[in-house]
Design a protein around this motif. Structure first.
Motif, short mmCIF file in Angstrom:
data_model
loop_
_atom_site.label_atom_id
_atom_site.label_comp_id
_atom_site.label_asym_id
_atom_site.label_seq_id
_atom_site.Cartn_x
_atom_site.Cartn_y
_atom_site.Cartn_z
N MET A 49 0.86 -1.20 0.00
CA MET A 49 0.00 0.00 0.00
C MET A 49 0.88 1.24 0.00
N LEU A 50 0.64 2.12 -0.93
CA LEU A 50 1.44 3.35 -1.00
C LEU A 50 0.76 4.46 -0.21
N LEU A 51 1.57 5.35 0.34
CA LEU A 51 1.02 6.51 1.03
C LEU A 51 0.54 7.52 0.02
N ASP A 52 -0.58 8.15 0.34
CA ASP A 52 -1.11 9.18 -0.53
C ASP A 52 -0.72 10.54 0.05
N LEU A 53 0.34 11.15 -0.50
CA LEU A 53 0.83 12.41 0.04
C LEU A 53 0.17 13.58 -0.68
N SER A 54 -0.46 14.48 0.11
CA SER A 54 -1.12 15.62 -0.54
C SER A 54 -0.06 16.59 -1.05
N ILE A 77 2.90 0.20 6.85
CA ILE A 77 3.29 -0.10 5.47
C ILE A 77 4.68 -0.74 5.44
N SER A 78 4.86 -1.57 4.42
CA SER A 78 6.11 -2.32 4.31
C SER A 78 7.25 -1.39 3.92
N GLU A 79 8.47 -1.89 4.09
CA GLU A 79 9.68 -1.14 3.71
C GLU A 79 9.58 -0.68 2.25
N LEU A 80 9.20 -1.64 1.39
CA LEU A 80 9.14 -1.35 -0.04
C LEU A 80 8.14 -0.25 -0.34
N ASP A 81 6.96 -0.36 0.26
CA ASP A 81 5.93 0.65 0.03
C ASP A 81 6.38 2.01 0.56
N PHE A 82 7.07 2.02 1.68
CA PHE A 82 7.55 3.29 2.24
C PHE A 82 8.54 3.93 1.26
N GLN A 83 9.49 3.10 0.77
CA GLN A 83 10.48 3.62 -0.16
C GLN A 83 9.81 4.18 -1.41
N ASP A 84 8.84 3.43 -1.94
CA ASP A 84 8.14 3.89 -3.14
C ASP A 84 7.37 5.17 -2.89
N SER A 85 6.75 5.28 -1.69
CA SER A 85 5.98 6.48 -1.37
C SER A 85 6.87 7.70 -1.28
N VAL A 86 8.05 7.51 -0.68
CA VAL A 86 8.97 8.64 -0.48
C VAL A 86 9.66 9.02 -1.79
N PHE A 87 9.78 8.02 -2.68
CA PHE A 87 10.45 8.24 -3.96
C PHE A 87 9.86 9.41 -4.73
N VAL A 88 8.51 9.57 -4.66
CA VAL A 88 7.84 10.63 -5.44
C VAL A 88 8.26 12.03 -5.00
N LEU A 89 8.91 12.11 -3.82
CA LEU A 89 9.33 13.43 -3.34
C LEU A 89 10.61 13.89 -4.02
N GLY A 90 11.29 12.97 -4.70
CA GLY A 90 12.48 13.33 -5.46
C GLY A 90 13.68 13.69 -4.60
N PHE A 91 13.80 13.03 -3.45
CA PHE A 91 14.96 13.29 -2.60
C PHE A 91 16.15 12.46 -3.03
N SER A 92 17.30 12.75 -2.42
CA SER A 92 18.53 12.01 -2.75
C SER A 92 18.43 10.60 -2.16
N GLU A 93 19.23 9.70 -2.70
CA GLU A 93 19.32 8.30 -2.24
C GLU A 93 19.59 8.25 -0.74
N GLU A 94 20.52 9.14 -0.32
CA GLU A 94 20.95 9.18 1.08
C GLU A 94 19.79 9.57 1.99
N LEU A 95 19.06 10.62 1.58
CA LEU A 95 17.95 11.10 2.41
C LEU A 95 16.84 10.05 2.48
N ASN A 96 16.59 9.37 1.35
CA ASN A 96 15.58 8.31 1.34
C ASN A 96 15.94 7.21 2.32
N LYS A 97 17.25 6.83 2.32
CA LYS A 97 17.68 5.77 3.23
C LYS A 97 17.50 6.20 4.69
N LEU A 98 17.83 7.49 4.93
CA LEU A 98 17.71 8.06 6.28
C LEU A 98 16.26 8.02 6.76
#
Lengths: 173, 85
Positions: free
Chosen positions: A1-6, A51-72
């Motif tokens: 399940m992906l997060l729906d970010l407004s 939400i699972s790790e994968l879903d969290f990563q995918d949800s945050v991905f849309v924000l366009g942050f750096s690899e490092e920030l996503n991992k953090l």
């Protein structure tokens, strides 16, 4: 399940990459506040939905942050998820719950309408808790009704031992 | 100037609460969760009071015998004062 970010939420979080670990923040206090609130919302929503790790990563991905920030952010989520869920579980609506009980056995000797009586009764003071508040309720009943009350409660407890209840409880666990 | 024999703000006017009923009973507590053997007499009172809108509320309270005797004394005093007015 992906997060729906407004859109508003995404705007608030856009502040995060700008945070320079070494220097001061040269932005308005509103921006900082929104950034913190955005982070809080991200973590609580993720924890709430578990939400699972994968879903969290995918949800945050849309924000366009750096690899490092996503991992953090992912690490922040995984480290704090359990504690956040414990706190959220305490926010559920709370009905009054049992705290303690005081009782007294009385004999009524006379009233305005009838003298020379010997009527037994039980007076109960029920102490209840609700959202940290302490309430009391005073009740009075005759011994026969009290016996009936006790039988009803015992019957309710007996129900827990039936096959149907046992099956349901086992399946939830 | 016309005289008034009754004030505007009284028990009959729709401004104060009204005492509808005064019920009492005398009981004796014989046992409780904190003390198994008691011989505690008390007077229990239920007051039925109606507010100006007509809504009736019950207010109950208990008094020990000494408390009741004090309670009774108040009313005796009121009655005595009324006699002198």
């Amino acid at each position: 399940m992906l997060l729906d970010l407004s859109e508003e939420h995404k705007e608030h979080l856009a502040f995060l990459p700008q945070v320079d670990s070494a220097g001061k923040l040269s932005v308005s206090s509103d921006t900082v506040q929104h950034g913190v609130e955005g982070l809080i919302h991200l973590l609580t929503e993720s924890s709430k939905l578990m939400i699972s790790e994968l879903d969290f990563q995918d949800s945050v991905f849309v924000l366009g942050f750096s690899e490092e920030l996503n991992k953090l952010l992912l690490q922040l989520y995984l480290d704090n998820r359990k504690e956040i869920r414990t706190i959220l579980s305490e926010l559920a609506p709370d009905l009054p719950s049992y705290h303690s009980l005081e009782w007294r056995l009385d004999v009524q000797l006379a009233s305005r309408s009838l003298r020379q009586q010997m009527k037994p009764s039980v007076t109960i003071k029920l102490h209840l808790n609700q959202n940290g508040d302490h309430n009391t309720q005073v009740l009075q009943t005759d011994p026969a009704t009290l016996l009936h009350l006790v039988q009803q409660l015992e019957q309710a407890l007996e129900e827990m031992k039936t096959n149907h209840c046992r099956r349901v409880v086992r399946n939830i666990k | 100037m016309e005289g008034c024999s009754e004030p505007q703000l009284d028990a009959k006017a729709k401004v104060t609460n009204q005492l509808i009923d005064f019920q009492w009973k005398l009981g004796m507590a014989v046992s409780s969760d904190s003390c198994r053997s008691l011989k505690y007499p008390y007077v229990a009172v239920i007051l039925k009071v109606a507010d100006p809108s007509g809504q009736v509320k019950n207010k109950s309270f208990e008094m020990t015998i000494p408390q009741f005797q004090n309670f009774y004394r108040q009313f005796k005093e009121i009655a005595a004062v009324i006699e002198t007015v």
